[in-house]
Design a protein around this motif. Structure first.
Motif, PDB file in Angstrom:
ATOM      1  N   ASN A   1       2.292  -1.978  -5.733  1.00  0.00           N
ATOM      2  CA  ASN A   1       0.892  -2.384  -5.822  1.00  0.00           C
ATOM      3  C   ASN A   1       0.736  -3.898  -5.965  1.00  0.00           C
ATOM      4  O   ASN A   1      -0.284  -4.373  -6.421  1.00  0.00           O
ATOM      5  CB  ASN A   1       0.175  -1.662  -6.965  1.00  0.00           C
TER       6      ASN A   1
ATOM      7  N   THR B   1       0.321  -7.839  -4.668  1.00  0.00           N
ATOM      8  CA  THR B   1      -0.282  -8.626  -3.595  1.00  0.00           C
ATOM      9  C   THR B   1       0.465  -9.944  -3.555  1.00  0.00           C
ATOM     10  O   THR B   1       0.709 -10.558  -4.586  1.00  0.00           O
ATOM     11  CB  THR B   1      -1.776  -8.878  -3.866  1.00  0.00           C
TER      12      THR B   1
ATOM     13  N   VAL C   1       0.802  -1.231   0.000  1.00  0.00           N
ATOM     14  CA  VAL C   1       0.000   0.000   0.000  1.00  0.00           C
ATOM     15  C   VAL C   1       0.833   1.278   0.000  1.00  0.00           C
ATOM     16  O   VAL C   1       0.265   2.365   0.002  1.00  0.00           O
ATOM     17  CB  VAL C   1      -0.971   0.031   1.208  1.00  0.00           C
ATOM     18  N   THR C   2       2.168   1.203   0.007  1.00  0.00           N
ATOM     19  CA  THR C   2       2.953   2.433   0.092  1.00  0.00           C
ATOM     20  C   THR C   2       3.963   2.542  -1.038  1.00  0.00           C
ATOM     21  O   THR C   2       4.368   1.553  -1.641  1.00  0.00           O
ATOM     22  CB  THR C   2       3.737   2.506   1.424  1.00  0.00           C
TER      23      THR C   2
END
Length: 174
Positions: free
Chosen positions: A130, A132, A125-126
């Motif tokens: 992006n 997962t 998230v930072t």
């Protein structure tokens, strides 16, 4: 002499039957305790610090919230989320992510020492990341009514790293 043999035999039979009933009563008490165990939820808030095992990251720091449902006195299922930041070396941007894990906890010694296995996903998230990633984390720990201390190995597939982390947490019954 016959009376002495009879008394010894009677005493032996009495002691043997008393021991047998005692063991049966203890087993029945344990079964009753397990059957009457008050299943319920616990909530814990933890701080995590870790050392990545590769050379890309220096260290990690995070916090988490763990919801635990006790299936029995010795087994529980868990859901854990929070935030973890992997601190990079030099001028490279850090990687912050939100883990979402489900797990199983089994107490193996004195109802305080446990093993835990968790599996889930980490959502970056930072700093423009992006990805997962799949993550899995086996661990061992100690817990009492309020304190939970554990050490775990955590592997992040797409983040190309893993870590050994320490968790210190405060928990309570809901």
């Amino acid at each position: 002499m016959k009376k002495l043999r009879f008394i010894c035999l009677a005493a032996f039979a009495f002691l043997y039957s008393n021991t047998t009933f005692s063991q049966e009563n203890a087993a029945a008490a344990q079964e009753s305790e397990a059957a009457n165990y008050d299943q319920g939820f616990r909530l814990g808030f933890g701080i995590n610090g870790g050392i990545p095992t590769d050379k890309d990251y220096d260290w990690s720091l995070g916090g988490d919230v763990r919801l635990q449902y006790d299936l029995s006195k010795r087994t529980s299922v868990t859901l854990t989320t929070g935030f973890t930041n992997l601190f990079m070396k030099d001028d490279v941007k850090d990687l912050g992510f939100i883990p979402a894990k489900a797990g199983f906890k089994a107490f193996i010694w004195e109802d305080q020492f446990y093993v835990l296995g968790e599996v889930g996903a980490g959502f970056a998230v930072t700093n423009g990341y992006n990805d997962t990633t799949l993550l899995w984390a086996p661990g061992i720990g100690y817990a009492n009514k309020y304190i939970d201390i554990s050490v775990r190995y955590e592997d992040y597939d797409k983040f190309n790293t893993n870590q050994v982390a320490l968790r210190l947490a405060y928990g309570f019954d809901l």
